[in-house]
Design an enzyme around this catalytic site. Sequence first.
Site: not given
Ligand code: VAH
Length: 333
Positions: A14, A17-18, A149, A153, A179
């Site tokens: 990755g 990515g950002q 997501y 995690k 972030i």
């Molecule tokens: C998102 N930037 O928005 C990520 C992050 C806590 C947010 O996991 O999905």
Amino acid sequence: MSQTRPMKKILVTGAVGQIGSELTLALRQRYGAENVIATGRKTQPSRELLESGPFYFIDVAKRETIEEVVRKHNIDTIFHLAAILSAAGEKNPQLAWDVNINGLYNVLEVAREHNMARVIVPSSIAVFGPETPRKNTPNETILKPRTMYGITKVAGELLGDYYFRRFGLDVRGLRYPGIISNVTLPGGGTTDYAVEIFYAAIKFKRYKCFLREDTRLPMMYMPDCIKSTIMLAEAPLERLKHHCDFNVTAMSFSAGELAAEIRKHIPDFEVTYEPDFRQQIADSWPESIDDSAAREEWGWKPDYDLPAMVRDMLEVLGRRHKEGKLGWPPEGA
Ligand code: VAH
């Protein structure tokens, strides 16, 4: 396994990515450019990333593509940043499962079979859900996320801890908040508004925010994100009581508070609030985080608060805009 083995040959997934793009450059400065191998799936890397060290296209969902690079460069450490984020994951939950779970399983299996020194697997505040206490959220609490997501995690944290206990693989992870950064635009996140708003403020002096004005979330500026990731990776193993689930944060603010801080620099900046599907995701996440475990076990302490982050973001992006290189909105957006 009790000793902290040195990290010498690092693979970053990755890396376009950002976070991955800036983490790769920071690791190359710290460990030597030729010792940090950057990888991405399809997005074209920046000239800086390409010219500063080795780069390969791989697909973490295809184990053999990881193994090929690991063998070629005798990799002993993987920073696994490849992931489908919260909003994109709700649009394509099957892809999010494949990349975030099967991709992580492949990384852990390759790391185990090659007896690697370290695997860093970021987690996220997305592991928390509506049943979790929302203020000063503790490290140990209810994890019932409502997004694919977040589910991936939670599974990632459990899988990483399992590989540490069962196989002695030194897997570590930290629960990133939102972030904010000014190098690589984020993609598919719920907290992306807190990045876009700066580009819009500078270019148009107005922004349509996809979250409510009073939506408060834990956030961190990219320099602190990089610092926390490298500090955790380099921490003495014997000091760690947690492994893959460290809460970390730097600040919490609402969309309205961020807009007001920007207005101290751009007085006529206007924001309208038109919540979309991402509001429901944000409402399931904490407002603030207790990161005392990270502070006690590996000395975590952020450098940037809201005023300092806003000042730096506007200075960097303002300069880039004057040079005609703001590059926003992205093509086709
Ligand atoms: C998102 N930037 O928005 C990520 C992050 C806590 C947010 O996991 O999905």
